[in-house]
Scaffold this active site. Structure first.
Site, PDB file in Angstrom:
ATOM      1  N   CYS A   1       0.765  -1.487   0.040  1.00 19.58           N
ATOM      2  CA  CYS A   1       0.022  -0.085   0.090  1.00 19.58           C
ATOM      3  C   CYS A   1       0.833   1.304   0.047  1.00 19.58           C
ATOM      4  O   CYS A   1       0.581   2.248  -0.761  1.00 19.58           O
ATOM      5  CB  CYS A   1      -0.894  -0.135   1.121  1.00 19.58           C
ATOM      6  SG  CYS A   1      -0.339  -0.675   2.566  1.00 19.58           S
TER       7      CYS A   1
ATOM      8  N   HIS B   1      -2.522   6.351   4.463  1.00 21.15           N
ATOM      9  CA  HIS B   1      -0.888   6.335   4.872  1.00 21.15           C
ATOM     10  C   HIS B   1      -0.594   7.660   4.245  1.00 21.15           C
ATOM     11  O   HIS B   1      -0.672   7.912   2.992  1.00 21.15           O
ATOM     12  CB  HIS B   1      -0.371   5.399   4.258  1.00 21.15           C
ATOM     13  CG  HIS B   1      -0.414   3.840   4.748  1.00 21.15           C
ATOM     14  ND1 HIS B   1      -1.225   3.663   5.584  1.00 21.15           N
ATOM     15  CD2 HIS B   1      -0.294   2.587   4.404  1.00 21.15           C
ATOM     16  CE1 HIS B   1      -1.478   2.123   5.952  1.00 21.15           C
ATOM     17  NE2 HIS B   1      -0.703   1.796   4.855  1.00 21.15           N
TER      18      HIS B   1
HETATM   19  N1  LIG Z   1      -4.642  -3.725   5.345  1.00 20.60           N
HETATM   20  C1  LIG Z   1      -4.097  -3.143   4.208  1.00 20.60           C
HETATM   21  O1  LIG Z   1      -4.072  -2.086   4.125  1.00 20.60           O
HETATM   22  C2  LIG Z   1      -3.370  -3.877   2.939  1.00 20.60           C
HETATM   23  C3  LIG Z   1      -3.021  -3.019   2.094  1.00 20.60           C
HETATM   24  C4  LIG Z   1      -2.411  -3.952   0.800  1.00 20.60           C
HETATM   25  C5  LIG Z   1      -2.032  -5.223   0.959  1.00 20.60           C
HETATM   26  N2  LIG Z   1      -2.530  -5.906   1.982  1.00 20.60           N
HETATM   27  C6  LIG Z   1      -2.539  -7.162   1.957  1.00 20.60           C
HETATM   28  O2  LIG Z   1      -3.895  -7.934   1.679  1.00 20.60           O
HETATM   29  C7  LIG Z   1      -3.927  -9.193   2.468  1.00 20.60           C
HETATM   30  C8  LIG Z   1      -5.024  -9.220   3.334  1.00 20.60           C
HETATM   31  O3  LIG Z   1      -4.926  -8.131   4.134  1.00 20.60           O
HETATM   32  P1  LIG Z   1      -5.923  -7.618   5.416  1.00 20.60           P
HETATM   33  O4  LIG Z   1      -5.385  -6.409   6.078  1.00 20.60           O
HETATM   34  O5  LIG Z   1      -7.147  -7.601   4.811  1.00 20.60           O
HETATM   35  O6  LIG Z   1      -5.645  -9.109   6.295  1.00 20.60           O
HETATM   36  P2  LIG Z   1      -6.709  -9.719   7.436  1.00 20.60           P
HETATM   37  O7  LIG Z   1      -7.713  -8.475   7.932  1.00 20.60           O
HETATM   38  O8  LIG Z   1      -6.087 -10.247   8.401  1.00 20.60           O
HETATM   39  O9  LIG Z   1      -7.801 -10.436   6.653  1.00 20.60           O
HETATM   40  C9  LIG Z   1      -7.327 -11.665   5.882  1.00 20.60           C
HETATM   41  C10 LIG Z   1      -8.554 -12.641   5.708  1.00 20.60           C
HETATM   42  O10 LIG Z   1      -8.117 -13.867   5.099  1.00 20.60           O
HETATM   43  C11 LIG Z   1      -8.875 -15.068   5.499  1.00 20.60           C
HETATM   44  N3  LIG Z   1      -8.085 -16.184   5.526  1.00 20.60           N
HETATM   45  C12 LIG Z   1      -7.171 -16.406   6.302  1.00 20.60           C
HETATM   46  N4  LIG Z   1      -6.694 -17.653   5.797  1.00 20.60           N
HETATM   47  C13 LIG Z   1      -7.758 -18.348   4.999  1.00 20.60           C
HETATM   48  C14 LIG Z   1      -7.653 -19.490   4.367  1.00 20.60           C
HETATM   49  N5  LIG Z   1      -6.910 -20.401   4.382  1.00 20.60           N
HETATM   50  N6  LIG Z   1      -8.542 -19.654   3.297  1.00 20.60           N
HETATM   51  C15 LIG Z   1      -9.448 -18.566   3.087  1.00 20.60           C
HETATM   52  N7  LIG Z   1      -9.433 -17.307   3.737  1.00 20.60           N
HETATM   53  C16 LIG Z   1      -8.515 -17.190   4.646  1.00 20.60           C
HETATM   54  C17 LIG Z   1      -9.225 -14.456   6.824  1.00 20.60           C
HETATM   55  O11 LIG Z   1     -10.491 -15.040   7.198  1.00 20.60           O
HETATM   56  P3  LIG Z   1     -10.769 -15.819   8.615  1.00 20.60           P
HETATM   57  O12 LIG Z   1     -10.974 -14.402   9.400  1.00 20.60           O
HETATM   58  O13 LIG Z   1     -11.763 -16.680   8.312  1.00 20.60           O
HETATM   59  O14 LIG Z   1      -9.319 -16.524   9.182  1.00 20.60           O
HETATM   60  C18 LIG Z   1      -9.631 -13.092   6.589  1.00 20.60           C
HETATM   61  O15 LIG Z   1     -10.940 -12.809   6.088  1.00 20.60           O
HETATM   62  C19 LIG Z   1      -2.686  -9.356   2.867  1.00 20.60           C
HETATM   63  O16 LIG Z   1      -1.892 -10.183   2.333  1.00 20.60           O
HETATM   64  C20 LIG Z   1      -2.150  -8.028   2.998  1.00 20.60           C
HETATM   65  O17 LIG Z   1      -0.373  -8.042   3.253  1.00 20.60           O
HETATM   66  C21 LIG Z   1      -3.205  -5.213   3.139  1.00 20.60           C
END
Ligand SMILES: NC(=O)c1ccc[n+]([C@@H]2O[C@H](COP(=O)([O-])OP(=O)(O)OC[C@H]3O[C@@H](n4cnc5c(N)ncnc54)[C@H](OP(=O)(O)O)[C@@H]3O)[C@@H](O)[C@H]2O)c1
Length: 342
Positions: free
Chosen positions: A150, A233
């Site tokens: 991001c 950010h």
């Molecule tokens: N947050 C940001 O600003 C941002 C920005 C750019 C990129 N990213 C990237 O985007 C991705 C997601 O980030 P996030 O911030 O949304 O993380 P998050 O809030 O921790 O969400 C992760 C999601 O993945 C699901 N999950 C985990 N293991 C799984 C599996 N085996 N099968 C299916 N679903 C699964 C979780 O579901 P459960 O709750 O059911 O486990 C949850 O819904 C990451 O790779 C992160 O580095 C994030």
């Protein structure tokens, strides 16, 4: 127009919620598969998600059911395009398998970003890199297109129009919101009234990804800090240029930043907005702009000899994540649309 069926993996997470909100009323895409971890299989989205996104949950998604990831099921549903919001460790395993099964994956995870044939795509910056999917075997096979980390997204959007002045070195300090750490993310006790000058791997990502996206040789010196804001950010940047420029050259270059042509549905008319207000930009403006959260806002332009400084704001979960992925899918459909009918 018949909508293209898409799936979202990680639909309950921070980025997953942004996908659900952005795609609920999207003109081209229809949410047809809500991938979640297996414990949530066959349960209603509204009951499974802890909705912290700052706009109401769309009615149309509340009673959709979450499903464990099952490739055959996704295919039977007529879905080819998959938006991945999986944690990196899960993405590292699942995304290559999806590609093998001929899916078109638009990922937010860092897992495959550094593979040579996997583009880190930002349409207003490096649209031509979309051709890399052909090296992955498309149209015969599936592919993965990633978006950048991001904070790198905001930085590269701002730097791209300045490349013509010769970028020699970049110093960037970030002030990153807690939503960037996902949900549940950082504990309140750790971040409240505090700032944490460490975000795992973030500085390394900014160096590698900025160089890959912009094709830059320049030296990049990031410092990344988590601060107790919710969304967006902020980044302060100093750039050493080869050329002697005036401030007007810089603002003029930013004003030429445009989307693909014709304009992608989720792209603002002006992807960069520069303003001279003395206190601009601020994280509370993260969802400003049309569409909300898709614009990179820049202010505080300074010049000392051949160095220029500025402050930018990027919405980490919209432009820096879900919204960026959706723009990439729109760019793919614009470039290769016919292939989706096979
Ligand atoms: N947050 C940001 O600003 C941002 C920005 C750019 C990129 N990213 C990237 O985007 C991705 C997601 O980030 P996030 O911030 O949304 O993380 P998050 O809030 O921790 O969400 C992760 C999601 O993945 C699901 N999950 C985990 N293991 C799984 C599996 N085996 N099968 C299916 N679903 C699964 C979780 O579901 P459960 O709750 O059911 O486990 C949850 O819904 C990451 O790779 C992160 O580095 C994030």
């Amino acid at each position: 127009m018949t909508k293209i069926k898409v799936g979202i993996l990680g639909c309950t997470g921070m980025v997953g919620q942004a996908f659900m909100w952005l795609l609920a009323h999207h003109k081209q895409f229809d949410i047809s598969f809500l991938g979640a971890s297996s414990l949530r299989n066959d349960k209603y989205y509204v009951d499974e998600v802890n909705w912290i996104f700052p706009f109401p949950m769309p009615e149309s998604v509340k009673n959709k059911k979450c499903e464990a990831i099952n490739f055959a099921k996704i295919k039977d549903r007529g879905v080819r395009i998959i938006f991945s919001a999986l944690p990196a460790d899960q993405a590292r395993k699942i995304e290559p398998e999806l590609r093998e099964h001929n899916f078109y994956v638009f990922s937010n995870a860092g897992a495959l970003r550094y593979e040579e044939d996997v583009p880190i795509l930002i349409p207003e910056v490096n649209l031509d890199d979309i051709n890399l999917i052909e090296k992955q075997g498309f149209p015969g096979k599936g592919f993965v297109i990633t978006n950048a980390n991001c904070s790198t997204t905001g930085l590269t959007v701002a730097l791209s129009p300045l490349k013509k002045f010769g970028i020699r070195e970049v110093f960037v300090s970030t002030y990153q919101s807690v939503s960037g750490a996902g949900y549940p993310g950082i504990s309140f006790l750790d971040i409240s009234g505090n700032a944490i000058p460490y975000i795992k791997n973030e500085e390394h990502k900014m160096i590698i990804e900025t160089k890959k996206i912009l094709g830059l040789e320049a030296d990049i010196y990031p410092t990344c800090v988590r601060i107790p804001t919710l969304w967006g950010h902020l980044e302060t940047v100093w750039v050493t240029l080869e050329d002697r420029v005036e401030k007007e050259d810089i603002t003029g270059a930013w004003s030429t930043c445009k989307s693909a042509s014709p304009r992608l549905a989720s792209m603002p008319d002006n992807p960069i907005i520069y303003r001279e207000d003395e206190d601009f930009p601020q994280p509370k403006m993260s969802f400003f702009g049309t569409p909300p959260g898709m614009t990179v806002f820049i202010g505080q332009l300074k010049k000392i000899n051949n160095r220029i400084g500025f402050t930018l704001l990027v919405n980490n979960i919209i432009k820096g994540a879900a919204g960026g992925s959706i723009q990439n899918a729109e760019a793919f459909v614009q470039a290769y649309g016919g292939e989706l009918k096979t």
